[in-house]
Structures are given as C-alpha cells and as structure tokens.
Design an enzyme around this catalytic site. Structure first.
Site, PDB file in Angstrom:
ATOM      1  N   GLY A   1      36.327  42.001  31.883  1.00 52.75           N
ATOM      2  CA  GLY A   1      36.567  40.892  32.824  1.00 52.75           C
ATOM      3  C   GLY A   1      35.871  41.118  34.153  1.00 52.75           C
ATOM      4  O   GLY A   1      36.378  40.738  35.219  1.00 52.75           O
TER       5      GLY A   1
ATOM      6  N   GLY B   1      35.137  38.411  37.222  1.00 55.29           N
ATOM      7  CA  GLY B   1      36.188  37.681  37.914  1.00 55.29           C
ATOM      8  C   GLY B   1      36.297  38.045  39.390  1.00 55.29           C
ATOM      9  O   GLY B   1      35.448  38.758  39.944  1.00 55.29           O
ATOM     10  N   GLN B   2      37.380  37.560  40.006  1.00 58.02           N
ATOM     11  CA  GLN B   2      37.566  37.761  41.454  1.00 58.02           C
ATOM     12  C   GLN B   2      37.612  39.255  41.789  1.00 58.02           C
ATOM     13  O   GLN B   2      36.968  39.705  42.736  1.00 58.02           O
ATOM     14  CB  GLN B   2      38.857  37.064  41.911  1.00 58.02           C
ATOM     15  CG  GLN B   2      38.967  36.969  43.422  1.00 58.02           C
ATOM     16  CD  GLN B   2      40.345  36.530  43.910  1.00 58.02           C
ATOM     17  OE1 GLN B   2      41.255  36.282  43.126  1.00 58.02           O
ATOM     18  NE2 GLN B   2      40.488  36.431  45.221  1.00 58.02           N
TER      19      GLN B   2
ATOM     20  N   ASP C   1      32.049  41.282  30.159  1.00 59.20           N
ATOM     21  CA  ASP C   1      32.829  40.046  30.320  1.00 59.20           C
ATOM     22  C   ASP C   1      32.582  39.190  29.083  1.00 59.20           C
ATOM     23  O   ASP C   1      31.576  39.390  28.383  1.00 59.20           O
ATOM     24  CB  ASP C   1      32.410  39.285  31.595  1.00 59.20           C
ATOM     25  CG  ASP C   1      33.511  38.336  32.083  1.00 59.20           C
ATOM     26  OD1 ASP C   1      34.153  38.643  33.124  1.00 59.20           O
ATOM     27  OD2 ASP C   1      33.721  37.284  31.442  1.00 59.20           O
ATOM     28  N   ILE C   2      33.435  38.222  28.854  1.00 61.05           N
ATOM     29  CA  ILE C   2      33.258  37.348  27.697  1.00 61.05           C
ATOM     30  C   ILE C   2      32.078  36.400  27.902  1.00 61.05           C
ATOM     31  O   ILE C   2      31.565  35.811  26.968  1.00 61.05           O
ATOM     32  CB  ILE C   2      34.554  36.555  27.395  1.00 61.05           C
ATOM     33  CG1 ILE C   2      34.539  36.001  25.979  1.00 61.05           C
ATOM     34  CG2 ILE C   2      34.809  35.478  28.439  1.00 61.05           C
ATOM     35  CD1 ILE C   2      35.884  35.543  25.470  1.00 61.05           C
ATOM     36  N   ARG C   3      31.627  36.274  29.151  1.00 63.04           N
ATOM     37  CA  ARG C   3      30.484  35.406  29.447  1.00 63.04           C
ATOM     38  C   ARG C   3      29.394  36.237  30.121  1.00 63.04           C
ATOM     39  O   ARG C   3      29.688  37.291  30.710  1.00 63.04           O
ATOM     40  CB  ARG C   3      30.905  34.225  30.331  1.00 63.04           C
ATOM     41  CG  ARG C   3      31.499  34.669  31.627  1.00 63.04           C
ATOM     42  CD  ARG C   3      32.319  33.588  32.313  1.00 63.04           C
ATOM     43  NE  ARG C   3      33.131  34.169  33.363  1.00 63.04           N
ATOM     44  CZ  ARG C   3      32.738  34.362  34.612  1.00 63.04           C
ATOM     45  NH1 ARG C   3      31.547  33.969  35.015  1.00 63.04           N
ATOM     46  NH2 ARG C   3      33.530  34.936  35.500  1.00 63.04           N
TER      47      ARG C   3
ATOM     48  N   ASP D   1      34.129  40.383  24.200  1.00 64.32           N
ATOM     49  CA  ASP D   1      35.445  39.742  24.130  1.00 64.32           C
ATOM     50  C   ASP D   1      36.479  40.856  24.027  1.00 64.32           C
ATOM     51  O   ASP D   1      36.562  41.547  23.004  1.00 64.32           O
ATOM     52  CB  ASP D   1      35.497  38.818  22.901  1.00 64.32           C
ATOM     53  CG  ASP D   1      36.859  38.140  22.764  1.00 64.32           C
ATOM     54  OD1 ASP D   1      37.799  38.503  23.509  1.00 64.32           O
ATOM     55  OD2 ASP D   1      36.978  37.254  21.900  1.00 64.32           O
TER      56      ASP D   1
ATOM     57  N   TYR E   1      52.539  33.943  32.030  1.00 69.32           N
ATOM     58  CA  TYR E   1      51.768  35.000  32.700  1.00 69.32           C
ATOM     59  C   TYR E   1      52.673  36.207  33.007  1.00 69.32           C
ATOM     60  O   TYR E   1      52.339  37.355  32.682  1.00 69.32           O
ATOM     61  CB  TYR E   1      51.177  34.425  33.989  1.00 69.32           C
ATOM     62  CG  TYR E   1      50.408  35.380  34.857  1.00 69.32           C
ATOM     63  CD1 TYR E   1      49.204  35.936  34.441  1.00 69.32           C
ATOM     64  CD2 TYR E   1      50.873  35.708  36.137  1.00 69.32           C
ATOM     65  CE1 TYR E   1      48.475  36.787  35.263  1.00 69.32           C
ATOM     66  CE2 TYR E   1      50.148  36.550  36.970  1.00 69.32           C
ATOM     67  CZ  TYR E   1      48.951  37.089  36.528  1.00 69.32           C
ATOM     68  OH  TYR E   1      48.239  37.920  37.354  1.00 69.32           O
TER      69      TYR E   1
ATOM     70  N   LYS F   1      52.732  40.080  31.658  1.00 68.30           N
ATOM     71  CA  LYS F   1      52.577  41.214  32.588  1.00 68.30           C
ATOM     72  C   LYS F   1      53.716  42.225  32.423  1.00 68.30           C
ATOM     73  O   LYS F   1      53.493  43.436  32.478  1.00 68.30           O
ATOM     74  CB  LYS F   1      52.492  40.711  34.034  1.00 68.30           C
ATOM     75  CG  LYS F   1      51.180  40.007  34.362  1.00 68.30           C
ATOM     76  CD  LYS F   1      49.996  40.958  34.276  1.00 68.30           C
ATOM     77  CE  LYS F   1      48.672  40.295  34.526  1.00 68.30           C
ATOM     78  NZ  LYS F   1      47.524  41.179  34.272  1.00 68.30           N
TER      79      LYS F   1
HETATM   80  P1  NAD Z   1      39.706  36.186  37.095  1.00 70.08           P
HETATM   81  O1  NAD Z   1      40.331  35.058  36.359  1.00 70.08           O
HETATM   82  O2  NAD Z   1      39.002  35.922  38.366  1.00 70.08           O
HETATM   83  O3  NAD Z   1      38.716  36.972  36.134  1.00 70.08           O
HETATM   84  C1  NAD Z   1      39.019  37.260  34.802  1.00 70.08           C
HETATM   85  C2  NAD Z   1      37.724  37.550  34.075  1.00 70.08           C
HETATM   86  O4  NAD Z   1      38.066  37.826  32.715  1.00 70.08           O
HETATM   87  C3  NAD Z   1      36.753  36.366  34.058  1.00 70.08           C
HETATM   88  O5  NAD Z   1      35.468  36.791  34.485  1.00 70.08           O
HETATM   89  C4  NAD Z   1      36.731  35.917  32.603  1.00 70.08           C
HETATM   90  O6  NAD Z   1      35.468  35.449  32.179  1.00 70.08           O
HETATM   91  C5  NAD Z   1      37.113  37.200  31.894  1.00 70.08           C
HETATM   92  N1  NAD Z   1      37.725  36.986  30.581  1.00 70.08           N
HETATM   93  C6  NAD Z   1      38.586  36.026  30.182  1.00 70.08           C
HETATM   94  N2  NAD Z   1      38.894  36.170  28.882  1.00 70.08           N
HETATM   95  C7  NAD Z   1      38.222  37.267  28.449  1.00 70.08           C
HETATM   96  C8  NAD Z   1      38.138  37.945  27.220  1.00 70.08           C
HETATM   97  N3  NAD Z   1      38.803  37.520  26.131  1.00 70.08           N
HETATM   98  N4  NAD Z   1      37.348  39.039  27.138  1.00 70.08           N
HETATM   99  C9  NAD Z   1      36.654  39.473  28.213  1.00 70.08           C
HETATM  100  N5  NAD Z   1      36.690  38.874  29.404  1.00 70.08           N
HETATM  101  C10 NAD Z   1      37.474  37.785  29.529  1.00 70.08           C
HETATM  102  O7  NAD Z   1      40.862  37.272  37.310  1.00 70.08           O
HETATM  103  P2  NAD Z   1      40.998  38.346  38.492  1.00 70.08           P
HETATM  104  O8  NAD Z   1      41.596  37.652  39.653  1.00 70.08           O
HETATM  105  O9  NAD Z   1      39.750  39.111  38.649  1.00 70.08           O
HETATM  106  O10 NAD Z   1      42.161  39.251  37.879  1.00 70.08           O
HETATM  107  C11 NAD Z   1      41.891  40.415  37.138  1.00 70.08           C
HETATM  108  C12 NAD Z   1      43.218  41.033  36.760  1.00 70.08           C
HETATM  109  O11 NAD Z   1      44.006  41.257  37.931  1.00 70.08           O
HETATM  110  C13 NAD Z   1      44.114  40.183  35.834  1.00 70.08           C
HETATM  111  O12 NAD Z   1      44.824  41.018  34.971  1.00 70.08           O
HETATM  112  C14 NAD Z   1      45.078  39.521  36.793  1.00 70.08           C
HETATM  113  O13 NAD Z   1      46.280  39.193  36.162  1.00 70.08           O
HETATM  114  C15 NAD Z   1      45.273  40.622  37.813  1.00 70.08           C
HETATM  115  N6  NAD Z   1      45.741  40.112  39.099  1.00 70.08           N
HETATM  116  C16 NAD Z   1      44.921  39.337  39.869  1.00 70.08           C
HETATM  117  C17 NAD Z   1      45.420  38.849  41.077  1.00 70.08           C
HETATM  118  C18 NAD Z   1      44.579  37.976  41.967  1.00 70.08           C
HETATM  119  O14 NAD Z   1      45.120  37.448  42.971  1.00 70.08           O
HETATM  120  N7  NAD Z   1      43.286  37.803  41.698  1.00 70.08           N
HETATM  121  C19 NAD Z   1      46.714  39.161  41.491  1.00 70.08           C
HETATM  122  C20 NAD Z   1      47.512  39.931  40.638  1.00 70.08           C
HETATM  123  C21 NAD Z   1      47.009  40.428  39.457  1.00 70.08           C
HETATM  124  C1  AKB Z   2      48.179  34.367  40.359  1.00 68.46           C
HETATM  125  O1  AKB Z   2      48.490  33.589  41.288  1.00 68.46           O
HETATM  126  O2  AKB Z   2      48.325  34.096  39.166  1.00 68.46           O
HETATM  127  C2  AKB Z   2      47.646  35.719  40.725  1.00 68.46           C
HETATM  128  C3  AKB Z   2      48.751  36.713  40.786  1.00 68.46           C
HETATM  129  C4  AKB Z   2      49.534  36.879  42.022  1.00 68.46           C
HETATM  130  O3  AKB Z   2      49.016  37.368  39.814  1.00 68.46           O
HETATM  131  N1  AKB Z   2      46.927  35.600  41.956  1.00 68.46           N
END
Ligand code: NAD
Ligand code: AKB
Length: 313
Positions: free
Chosen positions: A8, A11-12, A34-36, A52, A141, A145
C-alpha cells in the site's frame, strides 16, 4: 543491512514512509508495492512492484525475491469507504493481513501494521480513552482493526513473529490525498482554504478527534519498530496522539493564515456517526513509557507547516 517491503506504498502514509525509509536504509533496500502502478517519484527512486496484498502467494514471492526481513503493511480500506462497502473492507483488511503474517511466519520477517482510533466504539471511555479498555467498534473498519490487532498479537505469542503497531489518529499531510476516511476533512480544509478561501465540512463544528501531523506519524512508525523489545509490554497496538481538533477550532487557526476564510457545514450522517463513536482524546502514556513516543508538532506548528508547503506548491 535492513531489507524492507512496504504494501500500500502509494497511499497517504506510504508516500511519506517510503522516501524516509529509503533515506534511512538505502534506496535499493526498500521495495515499494501497491495494487496499482505508482508515479516515477516512487518507481524511479528504488525497487517497485505491483502487488495485491490479499494474494498470499504473490506476497510470499515478493518477500522472498527482495529478501525482506521487515514488512510495513499499509494496504487497507479506510473507515468511510469501509462503510460504503463493508465486504470490501473485510476482504482487503483481513485477507491482506493474514497473508502478510503467514509469510512473515514462514520467512521470519518483522511486521508493522497500523491500527487506528477506529478500534474504539461508543462504549469506550471517550476522554481520555485508555490504552487497554473496551473495544467494541461500530464500523466494519474498526472491526477489522480490532481483529487485526488480535491476530498480530497471536502471531507474536504463538509463532514468535515480531509484530508491532500503533493506533493512529487522523493523519494530516500535504502530498498524497487521504484515502476515504472520517478524518479526511482535516486535510481537505487546508487545500480548500488556499484554493477557494472557504470549505464545506462534512462533520459538525464541535466534533473533536485526535489528530497527528504526518512527520510525527512516520517518527512513531519508525520509533515503535526500533524500540527495545525487552521494554514492550504492549505490541498491537499503542495509542498515539499529538493534538485534538474539531472543525470550528481548526477553522479559527486557519483564519490566522487565510484572512476571510469561511467554513460552512453540510453534515454527512454516515461519517458523523463514525466520528461520534470515536474517542475525543486517547491516552498515549503507554507509548511514551515503553518506547519514548513524543510528538514534535502541535496544532499551531502543524498549521503553519501545512500552509508553508501547500502555498509553495
Ligand atoms: P490510503 O487509503 O491512503 O492508502 C492505501 C493504499 O493501499 C493505496 O495506495 C491503495 O492503492 C493500496 N491498496 C488497496 N488495496 C490494496 C491491495 N489489495 N493490495 C495492495 N495495495 C492495496 O491509506 P493510508 O492513509 O496510507 O493508511 C495506511 C494504513 O494506515 C491503513 O491500515 C490505515 O487503516 C492506517 N491508518 C491511516 C490513518 C490515516 O489518517 N491516514 C489513520 C489511522 C490508521
Ligand atoms: C479514517 O478516518 O478512517 C482514518 C483513521 C483515523 O483510521 N483516518
């Protein structure tokens, strides 16, 4: 020398973590997946593979080919998208974690998995929410978790896999946009302020949630992975926070940088219900005591830094 694989990665969080890991451990040591297909800033700067993470065989092959000893497992579906498509959230979040943990058991890797304040639910104490307390989330979600935290602890106690994690709050960053969460408003508001001088918020003015600036989140991630295992009482996962923000409060801070900035509210009942079920403030004293967690950015420092970077872009 460390050999790291990130799922992943686009992502962010991944868009910040991968460059930091490549700086820290050397570009060739960090395989981004990443998946993409991702952009050249990732694919030209070090190894990259489309993967994936729900496919156990593909994960196993990627870890073996890269000779990875650590997996940062970021692939997931976030809270708001998870409520739109709960089966997708269950499938991606649980199948990918199970695949990564099995591969880690077979190939002896350490695993970082981010959890979330989403593990808490309406029955959890709201302020402060302790490290160890009732966790009965009201979202798919959150269910994934909580199950994920338990699975990670299980792989540690049953098979000796070095699994660690933190419960991130809402993360604020410039760069890759947030991926469909309930806390996305706290990122959108900055871009809307710069581009339009106004923002329509999907949460109510006083909906307070824990938040953190991304540089601190990356520090937390590396901090818990570098911690002395002998000091860890907890593993999956540590409460971590840096600030508490509600839309009205952040809007006031933004008005100091963008005079005339206006916020209005068009509440989305689904995301509002999720926010209402989450803590107002989590207690992160276990992370502070067990591995020295200490954020650098409060709301004023984060706001100033966000504007500096967004405006430069
Ligand atoms: P995001 O949605 O920005 O990125 C997720 C990435 O995973 C994307 O690039 C997507 O293409 C990729 N993805 C989706 N399905 C996939 C698959 N089957 N195989 C491979 N890649 C795949 O998420 P993020 O914000 O970067 O979060 C990453 C982790 O941190 C997650 O577990 C999320 O729950 C956790 N998290 C994030 C936040 C936040 O505020 N960003 C807060 C708490 C927890
Ligand atoms: C969401 O809002 O889903 C995430 C998180 C706090 O896990 N930013």
């Amino acid at each position: 020398m460390k050999r790291i694989l990130v799922t992943g990665a686009g992502g962010q969080i991944g868009s910040w973590l991968v460059p930091r890991l490549r700086d820290e451990y050397g570009a060739s040591s960090v395989m981004a997946t990443d998946i993409r297909l991702l952009g050249p800033e990732v694919t030209d700067a070090g190894p990259f593979q489309v993967l994936d993470a729900t496919d156990p065989k593909a994960v196993g092959q990627a870890v073996m080919r890269h000779r990875a000893d650590t997996v940062y497992h970021l692939a997931a579906i976030l809270s708001a998208i998870g409520e739109k498509d709960p089966r997708l959230a269950w499938h991606v979040n649980m199948m990918s974690l199970e695949a990564v943990l099995e591969v880690a058991r077979e190939q002896r890797c350490a695993v970082f998995t981010p959890s979330s304040i989403g593990v808490f639910g309406p029955d959890s104490p709201k302020d402060p929410t302790p490290q160890d307390t009732i966790m009965r989330p009201a979202t798919m979600y959150g269910i994934t978790k909580v199950a994920g935290e338990l699975l990670c602890d299980y792989y540690h106690t049953r098979f000796g896999v070095d699994t660690r994690g933190v419960r991130f709050p809402g993360l604020i960053s410039y760069g890759a946009p947030p991926g469909g969460g309930t806390t996305d408003w706290a990122v959108e508001i900055f871009h809307a302020a710069v581009e339009h001088g106004r923002y329509t918020c999907f949460l109510s003015p006083e909906s307070q949630l824990d938040m953190m600036y991304m540089p601190d989140a990356v520090d937390a991630l590396l901090g818990v992975m570098e911690a002395d295992p002998a000091r860890l009482v907890h593993r999956n996962a540590f409460n971590v926070t840096a600030m508490q923000l509600a839309p009205r409060k952040l809007a006031a801070a933004i008005q100091e940088h963008v005079p005339g900035f206006e916020i209005e509210y068009d509440i989305d009942p689904v995301r509002q219900a999720i926010a209402d079920s989450w803590p107002d403030r989590i207690d992160d004293s276990a992370a502070r005591a067990e591995w020295g967690w200490c954020p650098r950015y409060d709301d004023a420092a984060m706001t100033a830094d966000m504007f500096e970077h967004i405006q430069t872009r």
